[in-house]
Design a protein around this motif. Sequence first.
Motif, PDB file in Angstrom:
ATOM      1  N   THR A   5      -7.504   2.966  -5.407  1.00 21.48           N
ATOM      2  CA  THR A   5      -6.467   3.683  -4.659  1.00 21.48           C
ATOM      3  C   THR A   5      -5.656   4.577  -5.577  1.00 21.48           C
ATOM      4  O   THR A   5      -5.367   5.734  -5.250  1.00 21.48           O
ATOM      5  N   THR A   6      -5.290   4.044  -6.739  1.00 18.98           N
ATOM      6  CA  THR A   6      -4.524   4.832  -7.708  1.00 18.98           C
ATOM      7  C   THR A   6      -5.305   6.062  -8.144  1.00 18.98           C
ATOM      8  O   THR A   6      -4.767   7.175  -8.173  1.00 18.98           O
TER       9      THR A   6
ATOM     10  N   SER B  11      -2.129   2.531   8.888  1.00 24.82           N
ATOM     11  CA  SER B  11      -3.131   1.487   8.667  1.00 24.82           C
ATOM     12  C   SER B  11      -2.650   0.144   9.197  1.00 24.82           C
ATOM     13  O   SER B  11      -3.429  -0.637   9.743  1.00 24.82           O
TER      14      SER B  11
ATOM     15  N   SER C 142       1.402   6.606  -6.930  1.00 26.99           N
ATOM     16  CA  SER C 142       0.271   7.403  -7.420  1.00 26.99           C
ATOM     17  C   SER C 142       0.540   8.896  -7.246  1.00 26.99           C
ATOM     18  O   SER C 142       0.185   9.712  -8.111  1.00 26.99           O
TER      19      SER C 142
ATOM     20  N   TRP D 131      -9.597  -2.245  -5.364  1.00 28.21           N
ATOM     21  CA  TRP D 131      -8.612  -1.701  -4.417  1.00 28.21           C
ATOM     22  C   TRP D 131      -7.462  -1.004  -5.128  1.00 28.21           C
ATOM     23  O   TRP D 131      -7.180   0.163  -4.862  1.00 28.21           O
TER      24      TRP D 131
ATOM     25  N   GLY E  66       0.415   4.410   5.115  1.00 23.96           N
ATOM     26  CA  GLY E  66       0.541   2.955   5.106  1.00 23.96           C
ATOM     27  C   GLY E  66       0.912   2.399   6.463  1.00 23.96           C
ATOM     28  O   GLY E  66       0.358   1.392   6.910  1.00 23.96           O
TER      29      GLY E  66
ATOM     30  N   GLU F  11       0.822  -1.206   0.000  1.00 24.99           N
ATOM     31  CA  GLU F  11       0.000   0.000   0.000  1.00 24.99           C
ATOM     32  C   GLU F  11       0.860   1.261   0.000  1.00 24.99           C
ATOM     33  O   GLU F  11       0.542   2.240  -0.687  1.00 24.99           O
TER      34      GLU F  11
ATOM     35  N   LEU G 124      -7.849   7.588  -6.634  1.00 22.87           N
ATOM     36  CA  LEU G 124      -8.090   8.527  -5.534  1.00 22.87           C
ATOM     37  C   LEU G 124      -6.839   9.360  -5.233  1.00 22.87           C
ATOM     38  O   LEU G 124      -6.904  10.588  -5.169  1.00 22.87           O
ATOM     39  N   ILE G 125      -5.712   8.672  -5.032  1.00 19.74           N
ATOM     40  CA  ILE G 125      -4.485   9.387  -4.689  1.00 19.74           C
ATOM     41  C   ILE G 125      -4.031  10.265  -5.847  1.00 19.74           C
ATOM     42  O   ILE G 125      -3.550  11.385  -5.641  1.00 19.74           O
TER      43      ILE G 125
ATOM     44  N   ARG H 183      -4.691  -8.380   3.784  1.00 17.84           N
ATOM     45  CA  ARG H 183      -4.194  -8.422   2.412  1.00 17.84           C
ATOM     46  C   ARG H 183      -3.079  -9.462   2.257  1.00 17.84           C
ATOM     47  O   ARG H 183      -2.932 -10.075   1.207  1.00 17.84           O
TER      48      ARG H 183
ATOM     49  N   VAL I 151       0.617   4.035  -2.983  1.00 16.82           N
ATOM     50  CA  VAL I 151       0.295   5.429  -2.678  1.00 16.82           C
ATOM     51  C   VAL I 151       1.416   6.357  -3.153  1.00 16.82           C
ATOM     52  O   VAL I 151       1.164   7.394  -3.771  1.00 16.82           O
TER      53      VAL I 151
ATOM     54  N   PHE J 179      -8.635  -4.226   1.384  1.00 23.61           N
ATOM     55  CA  PHE J 179      -8.610  -2.874   1.928  1.00 23.61           C
ATOM     56  C   PHE J 179      -8.066  -2.825   3.350  1.00 23.61           C
ATOM     57  O   PHE J 179      -8.056  -1.764   3.967  1.00 23.61           O
TER      58      PHE J 179
END
Length: 216
Positions: A156-157, A189, A42, A152, A186, A35, A159-160, A124, A39, A119
């Motif tokens: 994620t790609t 989380s 991205s 996912w 990351g 993750e 959104l970021i 994961r 992130v 998520f």
Amino acid sequence: MHIQEWLETVPAVSVYLLVGVVIGLESLGIPLPGEIVLVSASILAATQDHINPFVLGACASTGAILGDSVGYLIGRKGGQPLLHWAGRRFPKHFGPDQVAMAEAKFDKWGMWAVFFGRFIALLRIFAGPLAGVLRMPYWKFLIANVLGGIIWAGGTTALIYSVGIVAEPWLKRFSWWGLGAGVLFGIGSFLVMKRRAKMAAAAREAKESPVAATAD
């Protein structure tokens, strides 16, 4: 060389490969920061024109789906001894607390544990191998794996990347801050899921202790 100038020299194909391989290995069951890498990549795509976010998302999704599928096959062949070996090898990731939490989620959600596990940082790593160990029907696993991987990784790609486009002037000026934010996200989380795993294990022990006392 300024950080911005250095980032512009990073080949796009190396970013795509790094993301796909790291996420694939994490999904296979190897504890890697998938993750965090996604992130960070991205954010990089939002500030560097030579990195295509659609190709990035596709590579991340492919890595996630293939990694989970290989993990499923390994788990199905290795069974419970595989989890015991992983617990000795990686006690912080595959210890009794983490395994107990993951098995509880699978018992509760079934195939959706594979989907929603995408998520959740800890699940994961477990999703593919544990689905194989528990002998989940492959067609159920495949549906949840493909849907979860695409939503996912692609989500994620997107959104970021979208957030990065809005904040592009700031990120270009403070590139290390942007990458640092992805890393902290990351790590945060992971720590949250680690705490939940301990709580789940404690609840399980509290539930089983009266039974043990009665047996005595």
